[in-house]
Design a protein around this motif. Structure first.
Motif, PDB file in Angstrom:
ATOM      1  N   ASP A 178       0.824  -1.205   0.000  1.00 48.60           N
ATOM      2  CA  ASP A 178       0.000   0.000   0.000  1.00 48.60           C
ATOM      3  C   ASP A 178       0.862   1.260   0.000  1.00 48.60           C
ATOM      4  O   ASP A 178       0.540   2.254  -0.653  1.00 48.60           O
ATOM      5  CB  ASP A 178      -0.931   0.008   1.208  1.00 48.60           C
ATOM      6  N   ILE A 179       1.952   1.213   0.736  1.00 43.87           N
ATOM      7  CA  ILE A 179       2.869   2.358   0.755  1.00 43.87           C
ATOM      8  C   ILE A 179       3.489   2.538  -0.631  1.00 43.87           C
ATOM      9  O   ILE A 179       3.632   3.658  -1.134  1.00 43.87           O
ATOM     10  CB  ILE A 179       3.942   2.151   1.835  1.00 43.87           C
ATOM     11  N   ILE A 180       3.831   1.446  -1.284  1.00 40.90           N
ATOM     12  CA  ILE A 180       4.386   1.522  -2.642  1.00 40.90           C
ATOM     13  C   ILE A 180       3.363   2.128  -3.592  1.00 40.90           C
ATOM     14  O   ILE A 180       3.696   2.975  -4.433  1.00 40.90           O
ATOM     15  CB  ILE A 180       4.813   0.119  -3.120  1.00 40.90           C
ATOM     16  N   ALA A 181       2.114   1.708  -3.455  1.00 42.07           N
ATOM     17  CA  ALA A 181       1.066   2.207  -4.356  1.00 42.07           C
ATOM     18  C   ALA A 181       0.907   3.710  -4.231  1.00 42.07           C
ATOM     19  O   ALA A 181       0.706   4.421  -5.222  1.00 42.07           O
ATOM     20  CB  ALA A 181      -0.254   1.495  -4.066  1.00 42.07           C
ATOM     21  N   VAL A 182       0.985   4.247  -3.001  1.00 44.83           N
ATOM     22  CA  VAL A 182       0.873   5.693  -2.806  1.00 44.83           C
ATOM     23  C   VAL A 182       2.071   6.414  -3.432  1.00 44.83           C
ATOM     24  O   VAL A 182       1.917   7.414  -4.132  1.00 44.83           O
ATOM     25  CB  VAL A 182       0.761   6.023  -1.304  1.00 44.83           C
ATOM     26  N   CYS A 183       3.248   5.909  -3.169  1.00 44.23           N
ATOM     27  CA  CYS A 183       4.458   6.557  -3.694  1.00 44.23           C
ATOM     28  C   CYS A 183       4.508   6.522  -5.220  1.00 44.23           C
ATOM     29  O   CYS A 183       5.136   7.378  -5.843  1.00 44.23           O
ATOM     30  CB  CYS A 183       5.700   5.888  -3.111  1.00 44.23           C
ATOM     31  N   CYS A 184       3.843   5.547  -5.822  1.00 47.22           N
ATOM     32  CA  CYS A 184       3.860   5.434  -7.284  1.00 47.22           C
ATOM     33  C   CYS A 184       3.065   6.541  -7.964  1.00 47.22           C
ATOM     34  O   CYS A 184       3.066   6.641  -9.194  1.00 47.22           O
ATOM     35  CB  CYS A 184       3.327   4.062  -7.724  1.00 47.22           C
ATOM     36  N   PHE A 185       2.379   7.372  -7.165  1.00 46.84           N
ATOM     37  CA  PHE A 185       1.777   8.564  -7.742  1.00 46.84           C
ATOM     38  C   PHE A 185       2.869   9.532  -8.220  1.00 46.84           C
ATOM     39  O   PHE A 185       2.657  10.317  -9.130  1.00 46.84           O
ATOM     40  CB  PHE A 185       0.916   9.281  -6.697  1.00 46.84           C
TER      41      PHE A 185
END
Length: 726
Positions: free
Chosen positions: A227-234
């Motif tokens: 989930d943290i990766i998904a946010v940072c991928c913005f």
């Protein structure tokens, strides 16, 4: 390089924003100011932050960004214990939800957003922020329900970076969270500033450090790494980030201290003033703002709300997006219309099928039957696309009950049951207004004042229950209150006073239904809630237009139940084709109890054209179909007619027709759209031979005969039943 055109993502963002706002409202209504749930406060904050981030990504929704940013700051103070949560604060946050909803809707419709309500909201939020803050420790314990374990770090305040390399920190991780090490590779200064703010949102920021082109963050968080990766991928690519679970240094032998923990942290940019957040937060430079996880866990559906990049990297969280897809309702309607045409064509084939030699054309007949079976499955699958849970409507009512009960000075609890029961989306949307009227009626006329309930040995907190359940081919919706119930004599006297058709010989059911008469009200004075005698008659008319039925059960001093029966869909239904003279009609199969040819001893002739059917000890009024529509050349001898016994709510009656032609699926066409409204008819359909048949409204026929509105009238107008009429 010109910035990419993100207008194609606007509708997706609007849908996601409105879903987040609905979730925010529901969570706010569930909060107890005396002991608010900490995770709920975080969820509300994340909703506001996600909307702000998504709006900022497009760069054209300035009013939405600024308003949400101010709300986000206040919510951050509340969730971190720097501001007490009160009933007044919850009311302001609910007002903020309404303003944000209006802003989103204005942008969706490409209108200029109204600034007056936004200015009022900003003033209210400013008042809240200027209130005296509670002690952080006390408020934090009140919010979480227990003292929070302190987290000791080598860098307690990031405002002043240490002059010497960090020493081994003694870290205690709260239960339910993990220590996560986030590594960023080859990240620009601008992107790193943007991600710095998100680190504080996704968990407790323990410390950070850098080594060459790598930047490290240690977070105490309950979120999974994906989930943290998904946010940072913005902001950055997946290849530029690595998240792994780490161990608190206090749990490691001194010889196993990670090398990077000894690296001197680089200076951190000037943070936002502490009044906006309890944790160090850096406001990102102008540009796309990433949206964090929506409560409680980030999904790919939320990620799509702010499409900063044209393509989202395939992360573990993003892969969940394959589970759902957004389709405009117009496309679903096109599918429904097309499958309707296929059903009509199937009827034509089945009509032609009857003239074929069953031996010579056995294979063709079998293929047509197989196609009909496949079409039925396809039709059910497509109709399921339009089905939505009743929670879509029920979710609006907690706010209504809370605010109306406050105006009336009453204590009322709302209970919802069967929210997962599915109904056609069009029907749900058209039922919201009638249900709102019914609930307001229960709030004002049903539930008593607390002191009156106590005097009657009742709980001072009244209860209103809304339930939904499937029953046969219909859905039953009930609005139940445990209030004072209905006073039969008071209703009848009030109706007579207003000149309405009423008498003291009426049955209870007929007396209770008087509340649906236009202009009828028992309110002593007119308020902004009710008392004008409008609304309930509109409720009944709207429900009838949807093919629904309304019933009332009430007991004085105990409460009232209003029951609504609706078809599951208005598009395709099962029907029985009947004939009277040369005219053909369709009866909804859901109303038919049985069909029979009566014998002479089952018919009781009262006078010309007025008769009763004796069926297993019950006398049912007989209504002749030819009388309703003045059809010539029909069978007038009831012993040679076919009787269809129809059930409408708790009432049953017999409809006399010449013959039954068969049962099949029909496509419902709106008669008012192409012609005009016809009493006793709910719509029309196209039969297999291409001719048009009217679909009979069983409830309307019963009601019109009860009131003597048919051309000739029948059973209900007999002298035996005359005294039972309204």
């Amino acid at each position: 390089m010109s910035s990419p055109d993100l207008s194609e993502f606007h509708d997706t963002f609007f849908d996601e924003a409105q879903e987040l706002l609905q979730g925010m409202e529901q969570t706010l209504l569930s909060l107890d100011p005396e002991s608010p749930d900490h995770e709920s406060l975080n969820a509300i904050f994340r909703c506001a932050h996600s909307i702000k981030g998504g709006a900022a990504a497009f760069g054209v929704f300035d009013d939405l960004v600024s308003t949400t940013h101010k709300l986000e700051n206040i919510l951050d103070l509340v969730r971190n214990g720097k501001m007490p949560l009160t009933h007044e604060a919850i009311s302001v946050f609910l007002k903020a939800k309404d303003v944000l909803w209006d802003l989103v809707q204005a942008y969706r419709e490409q209108n200029e957003p109204g600034s007056e309500s936004a200015r009022e909201l900003l003033a209210m939020l400013q008042q809240l922020s200027e209130a005296k803050p509670a002690e952080a420790k006390t408020a934090t314990q009140s919010v979480s329900g227990q003292a929070v374990q302190p987290i000791k770090t080598a860098v307690a305040q990031e405002e002043t970076p240490p002059e010497k390399p960090a020493t081994t920190p003694d870290v205690v991780i709260p239960e339910g969270e993990k220590l996560l090490k986030v590594t960023l590779f080859d990240v620009s200064e601008k992107d790193r500033l943007s991600l710095h703010n998100e680190m504080g949102i996704m968990g407790t920021h323990i410390r950070q450090s850098s080594s060459g082109n790598e930047h490290y963050y240690w977070l105490s968080s309950a979120l999974p790494p994906e989930d943290i990766i998904a946010v940072c991928c913005f902001v950055i690519d997946e290849s530029q980030i690595k998240v792994e679970e780490d161990k608190p240094v206090a749990q490691l032998p001194s010889t196993e201290v990670p090398e990077q923990m000894a690296v001197t942290p680089e200076p951190v940019p000037t943070p936002v003033p502490a009044t906006l957040s309890s944790s160090p937060v850096v406001e990102p430079t102008p540009g796309p703002t990433p949206a964090p996880a929506s409560a409680p866990v980030l999904t790919a559906k939320t990620v799509s709300a702010a499409p900063v990049k044209q393509a989202l990297p395939k992360t573990a969280a993003a892969s969940k997006e394959s589970g759902t897809i957004r389709v405009p309702i117009q496309k679903v309607d096109q599918l429904v219309n097309q499958v309707g045409e296929m059903v009509i064509n199937q009827s034509i084939l089945m009509q032609a099928n009857q003239s074929l030699d069953p031996i010579a054309h056995a294979s063709l007949i079998q293929d047509i039957e197989h196609m009909g079976s496949a079409l039925r499955t396809l039709q059910e699958a497509i109709m399921a696309l339009r089905m939505m849970p009743m929670d879509y409507a029920f979710g609006r009512f907690p706010r209504l009950v809370r605010e109306t009960a406050g105006k009336l000075g009453k204590q009322i609890e709302l209970i919802t049951k069967g929210g997962g029961t599915e109904l056609d989306k069009g029907l749900i949307e058209r039922m919201i207004d009638p249900l709102t009227h019914l609930i307001r009626n229960s709030l004002d006329h049903g539930i008593e004042m607390p002191e009156k309930r106590i005097a009657s040995d009742k709980d001072p907190v009244g209860k209103i229950t809304i339930s939904a359940q499937h029953q046969g081919g219909r859905i039953i919706i009930e609005v139940i209150d445990d209030g004072a119930g209905m006073d039969r004599e008071k209703l009848i006297n009030k109706a007579i006073e207003k000149g309405l058709p009423a008498s003291h010989n009426m049955t209870d059911d007929q007396a209770f239904m008087l509340i649906f008469e236009a202009g009828f009200s028992t309110a002593e004075k007119v308020t902004d809630v009710s008392g004008r005698g409008v609304g309930m008659d509109v409720v009944k008319r709207n429900i009838q237009e949807l093919g629904g039925l309304t019933q009332i059960e009430s007991e004085k001093g105990k409460g009232t139940t209003i029951r609504i029966s609706l078809p599951l869909t208005l598009a395709i239904m099962d029907g029985m084709t009947v004939q009277s003279g040369k005219e053909r009609f369709v009866l909804p199969l859901s109303h038919i109890v049985e069909c029979l040819q009566p014998s002479s001893d089952q018919i009781r002739i009262l006078e010309e054209n007025k008769a009763l059917l004796l069926l297993r000890g019950e006398h049912l009024p007989i209504i002749n179909l030819w009388e309703i529509f003045s059809i010539p050349n029909t069978e007038r001898d009831l012993e040679k007619s076919i009787i269809a016994v129809l059930q409408v709510g708790k009432s049953r009656y017999a409809l006399a027709v010449d013959q039954l032609l068969g049962q099949h699926q029909i496509v419902v066409k709106n008669l008012e759209t192409h012609f005009k409204r016809v009493p006793g008819v709910s719509g029309a359909t196209i039969l297999g031979d291409g001719s048009v048949a009217l679909i009979l409204d069983a409830a309307a026929i019963l009601e019109q005969n009860r009131l003597g509105l048919m051309p000739y009238g029948s059973g209900f107008n007999s002298p035996v039943l005359q005294q039972e009429r309204v």
